[in-house]
Scaffold this motif. Structure first.
Motif, PDB file in Angstrom:
ATOM      1  N   GLY A  48       0.822  -1.204   0.000  1.00 48.37           N
ATOM      2  CA  GLY A  48       0.000   0.000   0.000  1.00 48.37           C
ATOM      3  C   GLY A  48       0.855   1.251   0.000  1.00 48.37           C
ATOM      4  O   GLY A  48       0.593   2.207  -0.735  1.00 48.37           O
ATOM      5  N   THR A  49       1.899   1.260   0.815  1.00 49.38           N
ATOM      6  CA  THR A  49       2.819   2.394   0.865  1.00 49.38           C
ATOM      7  C   THR A  49       3.446   2.642  -0.503  1.00 49.38           C
ATOM      8  O   THR A  49       3.463   3.777  -0.997  1.00 49.38           O
ATOM      9  N   LYS A  50       3.952   1.587  -1.125  1.00 50.53           N
ATOM     10  CA  LYS A  50       4.594   1.716  -2.439  1.00 50.53           C
ATOM     11  C   LYS A  50       3.608   2.185  -3.501  1.00 50.53           C
ATOM     12  O   LYS A  50       3.939   3.031  -4.335  1.00 50.53           O
ATOM     13  N   LEU A  51       2.408   1.644  -3.487  1.00 51.44           N
ATOM     14  CA  LEU A  51       1.413   1.997  -4.502  1.00 51.44           C
ATOM     15  C   LEU A  51       0.906   3.427  -4.338  1.00 51.44           C
ATOM     16  O   LEU A  51       0.683   4.127  -5.326  1.00 51.44           O
ATOM     17  N   ILE A  52       0.743   3.871  -3.113  1.00 50.36           N
ATOM     18  CA  ILE A  52       0.316   5.255  -2.879  1.00 50.36           C
ATOM     19  C   ILE A  52       1.411   6.218  -3.347  1.00 50.36           C
ATOM     20  O   ILE A  52       1.131   7.203  -4.036  1.00 50.36           O
ATOM     21  N   LYS A  53       2.665   5.940  -2.994  1.00 52.67           N
ATOM     22  CA  LYS A  53       3.780   6.819  -3.374  1.00 52.67           C
ATOM     23  C   LYS A  53       4.012   6.846  -4.878  1.00 52.67           C
ATOM     24  O   LYS A  53       4.347   7.881  -5.433  1.00 52.67           O
ATOM     25  N   SER A  54       3.833   5.707  -5.547  1.00 58.05           N
ATOM     26  CA  SER A  54       4.130   5.627  -6.982  1.00 58.05           C
ATOM     27  C   SER A  54       3.008   6.188  -7.849  1.00 58.05           C
ATOM     28  O   SER A  54       3.226   6.529  -9.004  1.00 58.05           O
ATOM     29  N   GLY A  55       1.790   6.240  -7.306  1.00 58.15           N
ATOM     30  CA  GLY A  55       0.661   6.719  -8.099  1.00 58.15           C
ATOM     31  C   GLY A  55       0.156   5.704  -9.099  1.00 58.15           C
ATOM     32  O   GLY A  55      -0.571   6.047 -10.029  1.00 58.15           O
ATOM     33  N   GLU A  56       0.512   4.451  -8.893  1.00 57.75           N
ATOM     34  CA  GLU A  56       0.037   3.394  -9.786  1.00 57.75           C
ATOM     35  C   GLU A  56      -1.462   3.194  -9.612  1.00 57.75           C
ATOM     36  O   GLU A  56      -1.977   3.262  -8.502  1.00 57.75           O
ATOM     37  N   ARG A  57      -2.132   2.951 -10.702  1.00 57.74           N
ATOM     38  CA  ARG A  57      -3.560   2.647 -10.656  1.00 57.74           C
ATOM     39  C   ARG A  57      -3.712   1.151 -10.373  1.00 57.74           C
ATOM     40  O   ARG A  57      -3.020   0.329 -10.949  1.00 57.74           O
ATOM     41  N   ILE A  58      -4.647   0.809  -9.504  1.00 55.61           N
ATOM     42  CA  ILE A  58      -4.830  -0.577  -9.074  1.00 55.61           C
ATOM     43  C   ILE A  58      -6.047  -1.187  -9.748  1.00 55.61           C
ATOM     44  O   ILE A  58      -7.097  -0.560  -9.848  1.00 55.61           O
ATOM     45  N   ASN A  59      -5.890  -2.424 -10.187  1.00 55.60           N
ATOM     46  CA  ASN A  59      -7.001  -3.184 -10.726  1.00 55.60           C
ATOM     47  C   ASN A  59      -7.799  -3.714  -9.533  1.00 55.60           C
ATOM     48  O   ASN A  59      -7.367  -4.629  -8.839  1.00 55.60           O
ATOM     49  N   LYS A  60      -8.943  -3.118  -9.285  1.00 58.64           N
ATOM     50  CA  LYS A  60      -9.736  -3.452  -8.101  1.00 58.64           C
ATOM     51  C   LYS A  60     -10.277  -4.881  -8.140  1.00 58.64           C
ATOM     52  O   LYS A  60     -10.416  -5.516  -7.101  1.00 58.64           O
ATOM     53  N   GLU A  61     -10.568  -5.386  -9.323  1.00 54.60           N
ATOM     54  CA  GLU A  61     -11.058  -6.771  -9.425  1.00 54.60           C
ATOM     55  C   GLU A  61      -9.993  -7.746  -8.953  1.00 54.60           C
ATOM     56  O   GLU A  61     -10.298  -8.725  -8.270  1.00 54.60           O
ATOM     57  N   LYS A  62      -8.744  -7.478  -9.306  1.00 49.80           N
ATOM     58  CA  LYS A  62      -7.654  -8.346  -8.859  1.00 49.80           C
ATOM     59  C   LYS A  62      -7.422  -8.208  -7.361  1.00 49.80           C
ATOM     60  O   LYS A  62      -7.087  -9.181  -6.695  1.00 49.80           O
ATOM     61  N   LEU A  63      -7.601  -7.010  -6.843  1.00 49.09           N
ATOM     62  CA  LEU A  63      -7.464  -6.801  -5.408  1.00 49.09           C
ATOM     63  C   LEU A  63      -8.522  -7.595  -4.641  1.00 49.09           C
ATOM     64  O   LEU A  63      -8.252  -8.158  -3.591  1.00 49.09           O
ATOM     65  N   LEU A  64      -9.716  -7.674  -5.190  1.00 46.36           N
ATOM     66  CA  LEU A  64     -10.808  -8.427  -4.567  1.00 46.36           C
ATOM     67  C   LEU A  64     -10.619  -9.939  -4.627  1.00 46.36           C
ATOM     68  O   LEU A  64     -11.233 -10.671  -3.862  1.00 46.36           O
ATOM     69  N   ASP A  65      -9.780 -10.414  -5.546  1.00 44.04           N
ATOM     70  CA  ASP A  65      -9.561 -11.845  -5.732  1.00 44.04           C
ATOM     71  C   ASP A  65      -8.662 -12.375  -4.616  1.00 44.04           C
ATOM     72  O   ASP A  65      -7.440 -12.392  -4.745  1.00 44.04           O
ATOM     73  N   CYS A  66      -9.258 -12.802  -3.537  1.00 45.02           N
ATOM     74  CA  CYS A  66      -8.502 -13.276  -2.379  1.00 45.02           C
ATOM     75  C   CYS A  66      -7.860 -14.645  -2.595  1.00 45.02           C
ATOM     76  O   CYS A  66      -7.062 -15.090  -1.778  1.00 45.02           O
TER      77      CYS A  66
END
Length: 81
Positions: A48-66
């Motif tokens: 989360g820290t790396k993604l917030i700092k980098s400004g990368e857009r996240i694929n929410k469907e993949k995030l939901l795939d537990c």
């Protein structure tokens, strides 16, 4: 918690497949990741820290795939302009 969740309009809850005590809350405003609250989940905190700092857009469907392992390369969608 990493980031500031103030102003979020969506929360994604992710429970890790191998440990139901390991979860994270991902706070978004539109497509922008604002914050991550990681409970017993150091990996979510670090990513989360790396993604917030980098400004990368996240694929929410993949995030939901537990069922899938939590990996940055798996989550990245595209750069935020």
């Amino acid at each position: 918690m990493v980031g500031l969740s103030q102003g979020y309009d969506q929360v994604i809850v992710r429970k890790e497949k191998n440990d139901n005590k390991c979860l994270s809350f991902w706070y978004f405003k539109g497509e922008i990741l604002l914050a991550v609250d990681a409970v017993n989940n150091a990996k979510a905190y670090v990513y989360g820290t790396k993604l917030i700092k980098s400004g990368e857009r996240i694929n929410k469907e993949k995030l939901l795939d537990c069922e899938a392992d939590l990996k940055i390369a798996h989550l990245i969608s595209s750069k935020i302009s």
